[in-house]
Design a protein around this motif. Sequence first.
Motif, PDB file in Angstrom:
ATOM      1  N   GLU A  80       0.824  -1.211   0.000  1.00 28.21           N
ATOM      2  CA  GLU A  80       0.000   0.000   0.000  1.00 28.21           C
ATOM      3  C   GLU A  80       0.855   1.256   0.000  1.00 28.21           C
ATOM      4  N   ALA A  85      -1.442   0.631  -6.450  1.00 34.27           N
ATOM      5  CA  ALA A  85      -2.187   0.260  -7.653  1.00 34.27           C
ATOM      6  C   ALA A  85      -2.236  -1.253  -7.849  1.00 34.27           C
ATOM      7  N   GLU A  88      -5.418  -2.836  -6.439  1.00 28.78           N
ATOM      8  CA  GLU A  88      -6.684  -2.534  -7.103  1.00 28.78           C
ATOM      9  C   GLU A  88      -6.941  -3.558  -8.195  1.00 28.78           C
ATOM     10  N   ASP A  89      -8.197  -3.876  -8.350  1.00 31.76           N
ATOM     11  CA  ASP A  89      -8.533  -4.821  -9.424  1.00 31.76           C
ATOM     12  C   ASP A  89      -9.900  -4.587  -9.964  1.00 31.76           C
TER      13      ASP A  89
END
Length: 89
Positions: A80, A85, A88-89
């Motif tokens: 993090e 990024a 994220e998904d």
Amino acid sequence: MTDDCAVKVYKALGEATRFQIVKMLSKQPELACLEMANQLNIAANSTLTHHLKPLLDCGLLAVRKEGTYRYYSLQREVLEQYAPALLED
């Protein structure tokens, strides 16, 4: 965390197989070596170990031993901080 730590994290993530390992672990709580090797089509244990070591050294992964098995999990707080990024998904 220090600049030295950031350099280690980015260097570890700069290699395609290591990047894939982190992406796999971002979707699953933990994986055993055999599961990772199968998903990555890595035949030799030494090859997988070669990729896991830098990820462990920079703090991106944690390892849990159970008998003869080792289970790897992602240190999400490190990811993090340096590469959110990827979560994220």
